[in-house]
Enzyme design. Structure first.
Site, PDB file in Angstrom:
ATOM      1  CG  ASN A   9      -1.701   1.266   1.397  1.00 25.33           C
ATOM      2  OD1 ASN A   9      -1.794   2.056   0.454  1.00 25.33           O
ATOM      3  ND2 ASN A   9      -2.280   1.471   2.578  1.00 25.33           N
ATOM      4  CD1 TRP A  10       3.548   1.039  -2.966  1.00 24.72           C
ATOM      5  CD2 TRP A  10       3.644   2.359  -4.777  1.00 24.72           C
ATOM      6  NE1 TRP A  10       4.320   0.397  -3.895  1.00 24.72           N
ATOM      7  CE2 TRP A  10       4.401   1.184  -5.021  1.00 24.72           C
ATOM      8  CE3 TRP A  10       3.563   3.324  -5.776  1.00 24.72           C
ATOM      9  CZ2 TRP A  10       5.065   0.967  -6.229  1.00 24.72           C
ATOM     10  CZ3 TRP A  10       4.225   3.110  -6.976  1.00 24.72           C
ATOM     11  CH2 TRP A  10       4.982   1.934  -7.195  1.00 24.72           C
ATOM     12  CE  LYS A  11       0.183   3.526   4.876  1.00 22.92           C
ATOM     13  NZ  LYS A  11      -0.178   3.713   6.269  1.00 22.92           N
ATOM     14  CD  GLU A  96      -3.188   5.588   6.660  1.00 24.28           C
ATOM     15  OE1 GLU A  96      -3.172   5.657   5.413  1.00 24.28           O
ATOM     16  OE2 GLU A  96      -2.218   5.137   7.316  1.00 24.28           O
ATOM     17  CD  GLU A 166      -3.882  -2.548   7.121  1.00 24.51           C
ATOM     18  OE1 GLU A 166      -2.772  -2.839   6.667  1.00 24.51           O
ATOM     19  OE2 GLU A 166      -4.443  -1.464   6.901  1.00 24.51           O
ATOM     20  N   GLY A 172       1.892   2.135  10.731  1.00 26.57           N
ATOM     21  CA  GLY A 172       2.861   3.224  10.644  1.00 26.57           C
ATOM     22  C   GLY A 172       3.524   3.565  11.969  1.00 26.57           C
ATOM     23  CB  SER A 210       4.559  -1.921  12.220  1.00 29.92           C
ATOM     24  OG  SER A 210       4.160  -0.568  12.404  1.00 29.92           O
ATOM     25  N   GLY A 231       2.581  -1.303   4.301  1.00 26.51           N
ATOM     26  CA  GLY A 231       2.618   0.130   4.023  1.00 26.51           C
ATOM     27  C   GLY A 231       4.040   0.604   3.777  1.00 26.51           C
ATOM     28  N   GLY A 232       4.641   1.195   4.810  1.00 26.56           N
ATOM     29  CA  GLY A 232       5.956   1.821   4.674  1.00 26.56           C
ATOM     30  C   GLY A 232       7.005   0.951   4.004  1.00 26.56           C
TER      31      GLY A 232
HETATM   32  C1  PEP Z   1      -1.073   0.171   5.945  1.00 22.62           C
HETATM   33  O1  PEP Z   1      -1.174   1.386   5.883  1.00 22.62           O
HETATM   34  O2  PEP Z   1      -1.914  -0.560   5.385  1.00 22.62           O
HETATM   35  C2  PEP Z   1       0.047  -0.385   6.696  1.00 22.62           C
HETATM   36  C3  PEP Z   1       0.005  -1.631   7.036  1.00 22.62           C
HETATM   37  O3  PEP Z   1       1.074   0.495   6.984  1.00 22.62           O
HETATM   38  P1  PEP Z   1       2.485   0.132   7.694  1.00 22.62           P
HETATM   39  O4  PEP Z   1       2.961  -1.164   7.121  1.00 22.62           O
HETATM   40  O5  PEP Z   1       3.361   1.271   7.345  1.00 22.62           O
HETATM   41  O6  PEP Z   1       2.191   0.017   9.153  1.00 22.62           O
END
Ligand code: PEP
Length: 251
Positions: A9-11, A96, A166, A172, A210, A231-232
């Protein structure tokens, strides 16, 4: 269940130049073929990614979709538009979007229905806040979120979604849920699916929050975890590929 699904998920990140570099590193790597792999990118980059991912083992996804098919809905993007760019997946109900854009539980269900109607697989995100966890409300919250989706989708349609657990506090934050916490919630989600789906065993339940190269192996080692929403770490080719490798070993 065969391969695990690893979806990035590049956001709200990327640029034409940065995407080209990232995707060149990811799409040609052998490990992406050992899992089901996808990247969910911002709308303006769908055409770029469609071209770059053509013929590779990485599927394309989006991060949101309109509940509406067409009409006077300024700023919205329909599921059939995403399908025209070869999208296979779309994230719906990310925390989000729920928290920052006031998306409601039923609306998430309608977005999932719109995705399925256009032939896309919705990745339905559910999860509790830290306050809800501390209050012992985890499965109540997730049950409410799933019930809202179940009020829109029938048992057959529910068999064609992906669920992503999630926990909001893990996204994040650098603080992943523990394997025991993930397994407990995934078991609860699976029990909900068994009660509501025509073919519950085929529905993947991903964990997101994370996930990094150093915790992916232990999370994916759990049979209850069918993959990850990343995500990140999906923005760094080396990290994303390490996560794919960890998933492949456990597939
Ligand atoms: C996400 O936003 O779906 C996510 C899992 O982010 P991160 O991996 O950065 O916690």
């Amino acid at each position: 269940m065969t391969k695990k699904l690893v979806a990035g998920n590049w956001k709200l990140n990327g640029s034409l130049a940065a995407n080209a570099e990232l995707v060149a590193d990811i799409a040609s790597a052998p490990e992406v073929a050992l899992v089901d792999c996808a990247v969910c990118v911002p709308y303006p980059y769908l055409a770029q990614l469609q071209a770059m991912l053509d013929g590779t083992a990485v599927a394309l996804g989006a991060q949101n979709v309109s509940e509406f098919a067409r009409g006077a809905y300024t700023g919205e993007v329909s599921a059939s538009m995403l399908a025209e760019f070869a999208c296979c997946y779309v994230i719906v109900g990310h925390s989000e979007r729920r928290a920052l854009f006031a998306e409601q539980d039923e609306q998430v269900g309608r977005k999932a229905a719109a995705a399925l109607a256009a032939g896309l697989t919705p990745v339905v995100c559910v999860g509790e806040t830290l306050e809800e966890r501390d209050a012992g409300l985890v499965m109540q919250v997730i049950g409410r979120q799933l019930d809202a989706v179940g009020s829109v989708l029938d048992a057959n349609a529910l068999s064609r979604i992906v669920v992503a657990y999630e926990p909001v506090w893990a996204i994040g934050s650098g603080r992943s849920a523990s394997v025991a916490q993930v397994v407990e919630v995934h078991e609860g989600i699976r029990a909900w699916l068994v009660r509501h789906c025509e073919a519950p065993a085929g529905v993947r339940i991903l964990y997101g929050g994370s996930v990094k190269p150093d915790n992916a192996a232990e999370l994916f080692a759990a049979a209850e975890v069918d993959g990850g929403l990343i995500g990140g770490a999906s923005l760094v080719a080396r990290d994303f590929l390490a996560i794919c490798r960890a998933a492949a070993i456990q597939s």
